[in-house]
Design a protein around this motif. Structure first.
Motif, mmCIF file in Angstrom:
data_model
loop_
_atom_site.group_PDB
_atom_site.id
_atom_site.type_symbol
_atom_site.label_atom_id
_atom_site.label_comp_id
_atom_site.label_asym_id
_atom_site.label_seq_id
_atom_site.Cartn_x
_atom_site.Cartn_y
_atom_site.Cartn_z
ATOM 1 N N SER A 170 -7.935 6.258 8.018
ATOM 2 C CA SER A 170 -6.731 7.070 8.266
ATOM 3 C C SER A 170 -5.470 6.218 8.206
ATOM 4 N N MET A 171 -5.625 4.923 8.586
ATOM 5 C CA MET A 171 -4.474 4.025 8.539
ATOM 6 C C MET A 171 -4.134 3.621 7.108
ATOM 7 N N ASN A 172 -5.182 3.210 6.357
ATOM 8 C CA ASN A 172 -4.951 2.819 4.956
ATOM 9 C C ASN A 172 -6.269 2.881 4.206
ATOM 10 N N PHE A 173 -6.400 3.852 3.319
ATOM 11 C CA PHE A 173 -7.657 4.106 2.642
ATOM 12 C C PHE A 173 -8.098 2.915 1.788
ATOM 13 N N LYS A 174 -7.192 2.365 0.980
ATOM 14 C CA LYS A 174 -7.548 1.270 0.072
ATOM 15 C C LYS A 174 -7.978 0.026 0.831
ATOM 16 N N LEU A 175 -7.212 -0.322 1.865
ATOM 17 C CA LEU A 175 -7.525 -1.532 2.642
ATOM 18 C C LEU A 175 -8.866 -1.369 3.371
ATOM 19 N N ALA A 176 -9.142 -0.169 3.859
ATOM 20 C CA ALA A 176 -10.421 0.093 4.535
ATOM 21 C C ALA A 176 -11.577 -0.036 3.558
ATOM 22 N N VAL A 274 -9.486 -8.784 2.750
ATOM 23 C CA VAL A 274 -8.433 -7.951 3.343
ATOM 24 C C VAL A 274 -7.094 -8.687 3.329
ATOM 25 N N TYR A 275 -7.076 -9.956 3.721
ATOM 26 C CA TYR A 275 -5.814 -10.713 3.736
ATOM 27 C C TYR A 275 -5.255 -10.861 2.325
ATOM 28 N N PHE A 276 -6.154 -11.049 1.365
ATOM 29 C CA PHE A 276 -5.713 -11.194 -0.024
ATOM 30 C C PHE A 276 -4.968 -9.945 -0.497
ATOM 31 N N TYR A 277 -5.536 -8.777 -0.201
ATOM 32 C CA TYR A 277 -4.914 -7.527 -0.628
ATOM 33 C C TYR A 277 -3.713 -7.165 0.233
ATOM 34 N N LYS A 280 -0.167 -8.631 -0.740
ATOM 35 C CA LYS A 280 0.465 -7.892 -1.832
ATOM 36 C C LYS A 280 1.043 -6.568 -1.331
ATOM 37 N N MET A 281 0.337 -5.903 -0.431
ATOM 38 C CA MET A 281 0.776 -4.613 0.082
ATOM 39 C C MET A 281 2.005 -4.757 0.976
ATOM 40 N N ILE A 282 2.078 -5.887 1.724
ATOM 41 C CA ILE A 282 3.274 -6.130 2.550
ATOM 42 C C ILE A 282 4.487 -6.361 1.651
ATOM 43 N N ASP A 283 4.272 -7.124 0.576
ATOM 44 C CA ASP A 283 5.377 -7.370 -0.371
ATOM 45 C C ASP A 283 5.868 -6.060 -0.965
ATOM 46 N N GLU A 284 4.937 -5.152 -1.200
ATOM 47 C CA GLU A 284 5.296 -3.848 -1.782
ATOM 48 C C GLU A 284 5.772 -2.873 -0.710
ATOM 49 N N LYS A 285 5.755 -3.356 0.584
ATOM 50 C CA LYS A 285 6.182 -2.561 1.732
ATOM 51 C C LYS A 285 5.396 -1.252 1.888
ATOM 52 N N SER A 286 4.113 -1.311 1.475
ATOM 53 C CA SER A 286 3.252 -0.138 1.649
ATOM 54 C C SER A 286 2.574 -0.149 3.021
ATOM 55 N N ILE A 287 2.630 -1.305 3.721
ATOM 56 C CA ILE A 287 2.175 -1.383 5.121
ATOM 57 C C ILE A 287 3.147 -2.237 5.906
ATOM 58 N N THR A 288 3.170 -2.043 7.240
ATOM 59 C CA THR A 288 4.046 -2.845 8.107
ATOM 60 C C THR A 288 3.261 -4.001 8.703
#
Length: 594
Positions: A170-176, A274-277, A280-288
């Motif tokens: 529910s928090m983040n489908f791809k990261l899960a 998880v840290y690897f992905y 990139k997601m933080i840079d894209e601001k898709s997660i906080t």
């Protein structure tokens, strides 16, 4: 000799994992309320643990970011309060779990012990006592962790994984999805290890059982060991058994430890991915940042229950062997059992063997079509060489074993067609192997009649000539005889055993070498007591000392499983056959000794 000797590894039938788990789970049914209460407590504690990362996320993303000290303190107090309450609930849960687990294990041990009490002599003939003890004590004890962990770990950890997985997706489908990508590889590895591990734990329990059997036998025969100065041999043998058990344990543990390594490796690889992905997601601001911190915490909460489940599975694998060994005994049906609920009426004492044949082991006959009839009140003496079948005849009459063919009738009733307890309760039996329990003399005699009064106990003790000796002891009838009666002489043990048999006031009395180890003076006293008690009772007496059976109504000479001669003492002497030769050789021996 036991078929399953001490050094021989026991053969066990392997049951399926599902069958074992379901049978073990049945023992938890009487504790449904306790299991439910414990599970509710666990869910409550788990909910608080699951809430912690989310509260941390709120604290970082909302209050720390906005520099709201008051809001941060408030959420901190909420977390402290909830976790303190969870600590109290956890304490209650552990206490309830301990009580429930202990009661389950006690119930299994009682069931196993009660079942063994009902098993036939053939069961004990085939197994060293030490190996039976290993199952009643060690194998049952090893199941304690299974019942404890099944509620403490398996049920809540499965729920934890489900809830954590839902939260993560529910928090983040791809990261899960990325975080659990390593699971298929882990499951393949664990399944492979389980197959090999069960075999090694099976071997360990067999070696442990061998050690237990040897230790029991060695301590039981310690007088023989020390008499022949064989302590060094005994120690070497013991060390060999210990080495075999230790080596099998080390091999099993080495393989078992791979469980932890595989789970930790999978956990580590999952975190790296998880840290690897996430970078990139933080840079894209898709997660906080708060989401990443909370998600990382949830990943730890995802893998920790997997670690605990792996631990439970590990416990389960080690329990399979113990459960197999317990269920094997529980599945053994007594060879001697009630085929009817008909009670045996009050016995008069007429006994008849009709074409009775018997084999302890298939293909090795011990008795061959034995036929005889005994009238109520007669005294029958059985004589003959060792191994001829004398003791077998009284074992069959007592229905310790069932005939291979033919019938045994008491008062015209086939003893297999009446309830066993109602039949045996009317018999008095003193076997060749005199056994006393490590209790008082009074309690040992009382086995003949559990509700006997002190006066009745003293009466039979006087009749067999042991009363005066008992009264000379410091505690009299309350004197403890030690294990197997080692405090007493062999003759004194036989006298107490005889008193026990006579206390039952039986209509059929069986005496197997009842006076073989009593001195001549004591024998005369005992014989006088026996003559009184043989009146109006059908009695079977086995004796190698032929002077003790001259007055028997009939003497039957047994040889190679057959009755080769039968008659009174005078008749058989006049016949000058087997009995005559035995009688003359015995008195020749005595004369030479004089």
């Amino acid at each position: 000799m036991a078929k399953n000797a001490i050094k021989q590894d026991e053969f066990l039938k392997h049951r399926s994992k599902f069958e074992i788990i379901m049978r073990l789970a049945n023992y938890m049914k009487p504790f449904k309320l306790s299991v439910f209460t414990i599970t509710v407590f666990m869910i409550f504690v788990m909910a608080i643990n699951l809430l912690n990362p989310y509260l941390l996320k709120v604290a970082i993303d909302k209050y720390i970011k906005a520099n709201d000290i008051y809001g941060l303190l408030k959420i901190g107090m909420i977390m402290i309060g909830l976790n303190f309450f969870a600590l109290i609930i956890s304490k209650l849960r552990v206490t309830m779990m301990g009580k429930m687990t202990n009661r389950i294990v006690v119930n299994i041990r009682r069931e196993l012990y009660s079942h063994i009490q009902k098993l036939s002599f053939s069961f004990f003939d085939d197994r060293p006592v030490g190996k039976i003890l290993a199952r009643v004590i060690g194998d049952v004890k090893s199941l304690e962790q299974f019942f404890s962990n099944s509620v403490k770990q398996f049920i809540p950890e499965i729920l934890r994984i489900v809830f954590v997985t839902i939260i993560m997706f529910s928090m983040n489908f791809k990261l899960a999805l990325v975080s659990i990508s390593i699971l298929p590889l882990l499951f393949i590895g664990l399944f492979t290890i389980e197959i090999l591990s069960r075999k090694r734990w099976d071997l360990f329990r067999k070696k442990k059982s061998n050690l237990n059997a040897y230790t029991h036998e060695n301590f039981s025969g310690i007088r023989v060991v020390q008499s022949f100065v064989a302590e060094e041999k005994a120690i070497n043998s013991y060390n060999n058994f210990v080495d075999e058990m230790t080596n099998s344990f080390i091999k099993a543990v080495k393989l078992q430890d791979l469980f932890w390594g595989m789970v930790q490796l999978s956990w580590g690889l999952g975190m790296v991915i998880v840290y690897f992905y996430s970078v990139k997601m933080i840079d894209e601001k898709s997660i906080t940042i708060g989401t990443l911190v909370a998600f990382t915490w949830y990943i730890s909460m995802f893998w920790r229950p997997i670690m605990n489940i792996a631990n439970f599975y590990n416990t389960l694998v080690t329990s399979f062997s113990a459960a197999d060994r317990i269920f094997e005994i529980l599945e053994i049906e007594p060879n001697i059992k009630d085929y009817s609920t008909n009670k045996m009426k009050k016995i008069n004492g007429e006994v008849e063997f009709k074409n009775v044949s018997f084999e302890y082991e298939t293909g090795i006959p011990v008795l061959h079509k034995v036929n005889f009839k005994v009238n109520a009140g007669e005294v029958i003496a059985l004589v003959g060489p060792t191994g001829a079948g004398k003791t077998t005849i009284i074992n069959l009459l007592s229905r310790f074993y069932d005939v291979t063919s033919g019938k045994i009738l008491v008062d015209g009733v086939d003893i297999k067609t009446v309830e066993l307890e109602s039949f045996r309760s009317q018999m008095g039996i003193m076997l060749q192997d005199t056994f006393l329990f490590s209790e008082s003399i009074k309690e040992n005699i009382k086995y003949g009649k559990l509700n006997a009064t002190d006066e009745e106990i003293i009466k039979v003790a006087k009749i067999v000539g042991i009363h005066d000796y008992i009264m000379s002891l410091e505690k009299g009838y309350d004197t403890n005889v030690n294990e197997r009666g080692t405090r007493l002489s062999v003759g004194q043990r036989q006298l107490i055993s005889l008193a026990r048999a006579l206390l039952a006031d039986p209509k059929i009395l069986i005496l197997d070498e009842a006076t073989s180890n009593i001195d001549t003076h004591t024998e005369k006293l005992v014989q006088e007591g026996i003559k009184k008690l043989l009146k109006n009772r059908t009695s079977f007496v086995i004796a190698h000392r032929l002077s003790t059976i001259r007055d028997a109504d009939r003497i039957m000479y047994i040889d190679k499983g057959k009755i080769v001669e039968s008659g009174t003492h005078d008749e058989l002497i006049e016949k000058r056959g087997y009995y005559y030769n035995l009688y003359m050789s015995q008195f020749e021996f005595i004369a030479k000794g004089v």
